[in-house]
Structure formats: structure tokens, C-alpha cells
Motif scaffolding. Sequence first.
Motif, PDB file in Angstrom:
ATOM      1  N   ARG A  26       0.827  -1.198   0.000  1.00  0.00           N
ATOM      2  CA  ARG A  26       0.000   0.000   0.000  1.00  0.00           C
ATOM      3  C   ARG A  26       0.869   1.258   0.000  1.00  0.00           C
ATOM      4  O   ARG A  26       0.549   2.237  -0.673  1.00  0.00           O
ATOM      5  N   VAL A  27       1.997   1.238   0.696  1.00  0.00           N
ATOM      6  CA  VAL A  27       2.906   2.381   0.756  1.00  0.00           C
ATOM      7  C   VAL A  27       3.829   2.405  -0.460  1.00  0.00           C
ATOM      8  O   VAL A  27       4.075   3.456  -1.058  1.00  0.00           O
ATOM      9  N   VAL A  28       4.323   1.239  -0.849  1.00  0.00           N
ATOM     10  CA  VAL A  28       5.280   1.136  -1.955  1.00  0.00           C
ATOM     11  C   VAL A  28       4.677   1.625  -3.274  1.00  0.00           C
ATOM     12  O   VAL A  28       5.357   2.256  -4.084  1.00  0.00           O
ATOM     13  N   ASP A  29       3.390   1.374  -3.472  1.00  0.00           N
ATOM     14  CA  ASP A  29       2.735   1.802  -4.707  1.00  0.00           C
ATOM     15  C   ASP A  29       2.708   3.321  -4.851  1.00  0.00           C
ATOM     16  O   ASP A  29       2.604   3.836  -5.957  1.00  0.00           O
ATOM     17  N   GLN A  30       2.798   4.044  -3.747  1.00  0.00           N
ATOM     18  CA  GLN A  30       2.765   5.508  -3.793  1.00  0.00           C
ATOM     19  C   GLN A  30       4.090   6.114  -4.238  1.00  0.00           C
ATOM     20  O   GLN A  30       4.122   7.233  -4.749  1.00  0.00           O
ATOM     21  N   ILE A  31       5.214   5.392  -4.049  1.00  0.00           N
ATOM     22  CA  ILE A  31       6.516   5.988  -4.355  1.00  0.00           C
ATOM     23  C   ILE A  31       7.192   5.370  -5.577  1.00  0.00           C
ATOM     24  O   ILE A  31       8.261   5.816  -5.970  1.00  0.00           O
ATOM     25  N   ARG A  32       6.597   4.372  -6.179  1.00  0.00           N
ATOM     26  CA  ARG A  32       7.197   3.710  -7.346  1.00  0.00           C
ATOM     27  C   ARG A  32       7.341   4.699  -8.504  1.00  0.00           C
ATOM     28  O   ARG A  32       6.400   5.386  -8.870  1.00  0.00           O
ATOM     29  N   ILE A  81      10.522  -1.205  -7.309  1.00  0.00           N
ATOM     30  CA  ILE A  81      10.449  -1.518  -5.885  1.00  0.00           C
ATOM     31  C   ILE A  81       9.457  -2.660  -5.741  1.00  0.00           C
ATOM     32  O   ILE A  81       8.387  -2.640  -6.344  1.00  0.00           O
ATOM     33  N   GLN A  82       9.851  -3.671  -4.973  1.00  0.00           N
ATOM     34  CA  GLN A  82       9.069  -4.900  -4.925  1.00  0.00           C
ATOM     35  C   GLN A  82       8.936  -5.363  -3.480  1.00  0.00           C
ATOM     36  O   GLN A  82       9.893  -5.298  -2.706  1.00  0.00           O
ATOM     37  N   VAL A  83       7.759  -5.834  -3.129  1.00  0.00           N
ATOM     38  CA  VAL A  83       7.494  -6.388  -1.801  1.00  0.00           C
ATOM     39  C   VAL A  83       7.100  -7.846  -1.968  1.00  0.00           C
ATOM     40  O   VAL A  83       6.138  -8.159  -2.664  1.00  0.00           O
TER      41      VAL A  83
END
Length: 131
Positions: A26-32, A81-83
Motif C-alpha cells: 500500500r505504501v510502496v505503490d505511492q513511491i514507485r 520496488i518490490q514487496v
Amino acid sequence: MDTTTSNPRIEASAKYIRMSPHKARRVVDQIRGRAYEQALMILEFMPYRVCDSISQLLSSAAANANHNFGLSKTDLFIDAIQVDGGSFLKRIRSGARGRTYPIHKPTCHITIVMRMDSGWRNKISLRKFGK
């Protein structure tokens, strides 16, 4: 790590972060796809617990770029960026009548790939706004 100096690929990863992968995505998608400084600013003002771990990882990737390739932090952007989901910490909770119930505490692995901004991203963003 890519050793070519034209457009090096800088990687950093954090493993076994005690956070659900769904919440971290949810956070990573905002900064990709954002610039380094812009991503740090976004992470600073988001109210989620995982933001501290991601900003620490982002700073580590920028330090890798500066130390290994001599790149400035202002020239970097997040290429990927990958989770990924990690293992579960398995705990038990005692219940009524002598029973036990499982508790699964999830972990995740976060990988950041950064590249040097060659200027084409700024030109595209200026075209979007008609400047």
C-alpha cells in the motif's frame, strides 16, 4: 549490481520486516517511479508504520549509489520496488477448555532498484502539464 557506469543499477534490500506484505505494498505503490527526494518527502508524511523501514532502505540505496558509483542523491529515481512475502512467525494462543489457536505473524522482503535520472523523466512530466 550492474557495473556499467553509463546508467548503473543500484539495489538495496531489507528482509524479514515484521509487517504484512499487503500493508507494505500500500505504501510502496505511492513511491514507485518517483525521484529520491520526492519519495522521502512522501514517506515522511504518510501515517503508516512501514514508512520508517522503507525510508531507511531508500537512504541505504542512495548511500550505495554515492559510495559505489559516486552518484549524487538528487540524480536518482526509483526504477523498481518490490514487496515479497516472507516467512511467518508462528505463535500459539491458549483458548477455552485447554485448546490452543495459532497466530501467524507475517514478514516481508522489500527490494529497491534505483537508477540515475537521465533527464527524460523531467521532460515527460513537463509535457503532461503543457510547459
